[in-house]
Design an enzyme around this catalytic site. Sequence first.
Site, PDB file in Angstrom:
ATOM      1  N   ASP A  59       0.877  -1.165   0.000  1.00  0.00           N
ATOM      2  CA  ASP A  59       0.000   0.000   0.000  1.00  0.00           C
ATOM      3  C   ASP A  59       0.913   1.213   0.000  1.00  0.00           C
ATOM      4  OD1 ASP A  59      -1.619   2.183   0.536  1.00  0.00           O
ATOM      5  OD2 ASP A  59      -2.845   1.130   2.024  1.00  0.00           O
ATOM      6  N   SER A 139       0.967  12.751 -15.277  1.00  0.00           N
ATOM      7  CA  SER A 139      -0.179  12.716 -16.184  1.00  0.00           C
ATOM      8  C   SER A 139      -0.258  14.021 -16.955  1.00  0.00           C
ATOM      9  CB  SER A 139      -1.481  12.523 -15.402  1.00  0.00           C
ATOM     10  OG  SER A 139      -2.614  12.638 -16.252  1.00  0.00           O
ATOM     11  N   TYR A 152      -7.635  15.388  -8.788  1.00  0.00           N
ATOM     12  CA  TYR A 152      -6.713  14.485  -9.476  1.00  0.00           C
ATOM     13  C   TYR A 152      -5.698  15.295 -10.280  1.00  0.00           C
ATOM     14  CZ  TYR A 152      -4.909  11.139 -12.871  1.00  0.00           C
ATOM     15  OH  TYR A 152      -4.087  10.378 -13.655  1.00  0.00           O
ATOM     16  N   LYS A 156      -1.502  15.235  -9.833  1.00  0.00           N
ATOM     17  CA  LYS A 156      -0.556  14.922 -10.900  1.00  0.00           C
ATOM     18  C   LYS A 156       0.330  16.133 -11.232  1.00  0.00           C
ATOM     19  CE  LYS A 156      -1.333  10.586 -11.550  1.00  0.00           C
ATOM     20  NZ  LYS A 156      -0.291   9.586 -11.277  1.00  0.00           N
TER      21      LYS A 156
END
Length: 248
Positions: A59, A139, A152, A156
């Site tokens: 994890d 990303s 998100y 990134k």
Amino acid sequence: MRLQGKTALVTGGAQGFGLGIAQAFLREGAKVAVLDINGEKAEQAAEALGEGAIAATCDVGKAASVDAAVAQVLAAFGRLDIGVNNAGISHRNQPMLDVSEEEFDRVFAVNVKSIYLMAKATVPHFRAHGGGVILNIGSTAGVRPRPGLAWYNGSKGAVNLLSKSMAVELAPDRIRVNAIAPVAGETPLLATFMGEDTPEKRAQFRASIPWGRLSTPQDMGHAAVFLCSDEAEMVTGTVLTVDGGRCI
């Protein structure tokens, strides 16, 4: 065999981009540890990858889990040359205020805190052995954000900038740090990015990519091999967009 004699770990390596990177590394001669929160899937992936691959449950948002997985890899391989921080998650494509605090915390734990924890676990080893390579999977969302993915996108963006910050600080230790910024790809996270997986949504996302298709795990594998090989010895602090022109 550009990675002959190298050892690597890939987080989130049981599927998607991570699996594509692991496959490419093995083809180029590396030994690879597949780390994934789903230990069973990691084992299945390592078995399918064949000789030279091992699995570890990890994890990436929890220090104890990261430390244990890295210790397991070092015990198996004896050393580590390459660390790929690929594990990532997203909240569903939706208005920013509809994302719960729990979702927000998990996105930043998996996408951002993981890089800190993996650095704590691996950088001392790299320093002791004369260098290494860290590759972070960012990303295009951190370069050219899409609506509905605010938090998100922010995570990134942090990955992309952290890669540059780490590269500057770790260069004297002969540790190179780069990032790949993929465009939306054929992975299990695609439906989450789009909000719903329909032919219309896929067409909408493809239309935003000049090259005319979504990215694939194989695309990321090819890019990762170059950035982690000795051919890229002068490349550090780069965020390579593998995006079919999306960010132009």
